[in-house]
Design an enzyme around this catalytic site. Structure first.
Site, PDB file in Angstrom:
ATOM      1  N   VAL A  28      44.906  31.472  71.937  1.00  0.00           N
ATOM      2  CA  VAL A  28      44.988  31.736  70.495  1.00  0.00           C
ATOM      3  C   VAL A  28      46.241  31.039  69.959  1.00  0.00           C
ATOM      4  CG1 VAL A  28      45.143  33.486  68.688  1.00  0.00           C
ATOM      5  CG2 VAL A  28      43.826  33.959  70.767  1.00  0.00           C
ATOM      6  N   LYS A  60      41.373  31.149  67.545  1.00  0.00           N
ATOM      7  CA  LYS A  60      40.974  31.353  68.936  1.00  0.00           C
ATOM      8  C   LYS A  60      40.208  30.103  69.375  1.00  0.00           C
ATOM      9  CE  LYS A  60      38.449  34.782  71.738  1.00  0.00           C
ATOM     10  NZ  LYS A  60      37.918  36.165  71.705  1.00  0.00           N
ATOM     11  N   ASP A  77      35.467  47.040  75.415  1.00  0.00           N
ATOM     12  CA  ASP A  77      36.742  46.600  76.007  1.00  0.00           C
ATOM     13  C   ASP A  77      37.926  47.075  75.169  1.00  0.00           C
ATOM     14  OD1 ASP A  77      38.326  45.453  77.957  1.00  0.00           O
ATOM     15  OD2 ASP A  77      38.212  43.425  77.137  1.00  0.00           O
ATOM     16  N   GLY A 120      44.027  33.731  77.513  1.00  0.00           N
ATOM     17  CA  GLY A 120      43.163  34.557  78.353  1.00  0.00           C
ATOM     18  C   GLY A 120      42.202  33.662  79.116  1.00  0.00           C
TER      19      GLY A 120
END
Length: 324
Positions: A9, A24, A120, A4
């Site tokens: 990850v 992460k 989110d 992302g």
């Protein structure tokens, strides 16, 4: 395992505990580091008060490596979005939608009780605990000659992830939150937001799980509001009157949405026109209990945030009270 804007990850082997974990690894940029430290704070808080199964991912530990914040998590399966995508966007069966919905609302209720707002919620941030699945024949039409199969997860257990955008209710709130498709109307209208913005996202997610596709597939505010009106009826006048100056351009003659006049393209008008009312949309995909599910989603997708069900109220909805 995933990537992302924040970083990536990785699946790793923990040599001490002798198990696979997910790490992460956050980019060494100030704003992402700050967000990661806030996420660690939220994860520790969620873990500290976890008296029962909260369906939130568990943090194992964290460390700073060459200016990269690394957060070690339990390893989970694919996201609900990845599962849908791999399954050619076949919707989940109603029983699974019910189980996913219950667990999602339990995790949201738990967060809200700790004065946390996720901000989110989306199928990409809901992970199956296990990667195991079974293949079953699907009764897809127009397949007289060849058998079609669809995949179903072996277990309905899920966990909520990605607390990098989580906000405390009492802190200053940024004006824009949530991924577009799951963004509540009060955010678009600049009215401020709180716990109910999570509830709106849950409503959008439930429609997507039972239909196979996102409810509001849009990238533009006016089209988004037009889609909302098409599915749910007109926006309340009192919300429009209080809208921020930047949102008023979406309306004409006071409180009428500037649609279709303000549409950016014919495709945009067609995209709105092809949407059904919520009740019809749900009953098209769900044969039994569709009235009960549509009623629950209506309660989650109320325009006025204060009229939306809370997560706890939603859990008491008849849709979840199935005779055993």
């Amino acid at each position: 395992m995933g990537e992302g804007t924040f970083g990536r990850v990785l699946e790793c082997w923990d040599r001490e505990t002798r198990e696979y974990v997910a790490i992460k690894v956050v980019r060494s940029i100030r704003k992402y580091r700050d967000a990661a430290m806030m996420e660690i704070d939220v994860l520790n808080r969620l873990g500290r008060y976890d008296r029962y199964e909260s369906h939130c991912v568990q943090i194992r530990r964290w460390f700073d490596y060459r200016n990269h914040i690394c957060i070690v998590f339990e390893k989970l399966g694919p996201s609900l979005y990845d599962f849908l995508k791999r399954n050619k966007y076949y919707p989940f069966p109603l029983e699974l939608v019910r189980e996913f919905g219950r667990q999602l609302l339990e995790s949201v209720a738990y967060m809200h009780e700790l004065h946390l707002i996720h901000t989110d919620l989306k199928p990409e941030n809901i992970l199956l605990v296990s990667s195991e699945y079974i293949k079953v024949p699907s009764c897809k039409k127009n397949s007289q000659d060849e058998m079609h199969f669809k995949c179903l997860p072996k277990s309905s257990a899920i966990k909520l992830i990605d607390f990098g955008s989580t906000a405390f209710d009492n802190q200053d709130h940024s004006s824009i939150v949530s991924t577009r498709h799951y963004r509540a109307p009060e955010i678009i209208l600049g009215l401020g937001w709180s716990y109910p913005c999570d509830i709106w996202s849950v409503g959008c997610i439930l429609v997507e799980l039972c239909s196979g596709e996102a409810l509001f597939q849009t990238h533009e505010n006016l089209e988004h509001l037009a889609m909302m009106e098409r599915v749910l009826g007109p926006l309340p006048e009192h919300m429009i009157r209080k809208a921020s100056s930047s949102a008023l351009k979406y309306f004409r003659r006071g409180t009428r949405l500037n649609w279709p006049e303000g549409a950016v393209s014919r495709e945009s008008i067609r995209a709105v026109r092809k949407l059904d009312r919520l009740k019809d949309l749900v009953s098209r995909h769900v044969s039994h209990s569709s009235g009960s599910l549509a009623d629950l989603i209506h309660g989650l997708l109320r325009f006025e945030p204060s009229e939306r069900l809370t997560a706890r109220e939603a859990l008491n909805h008849p849709f979840f009270k199935v005779p055993t």
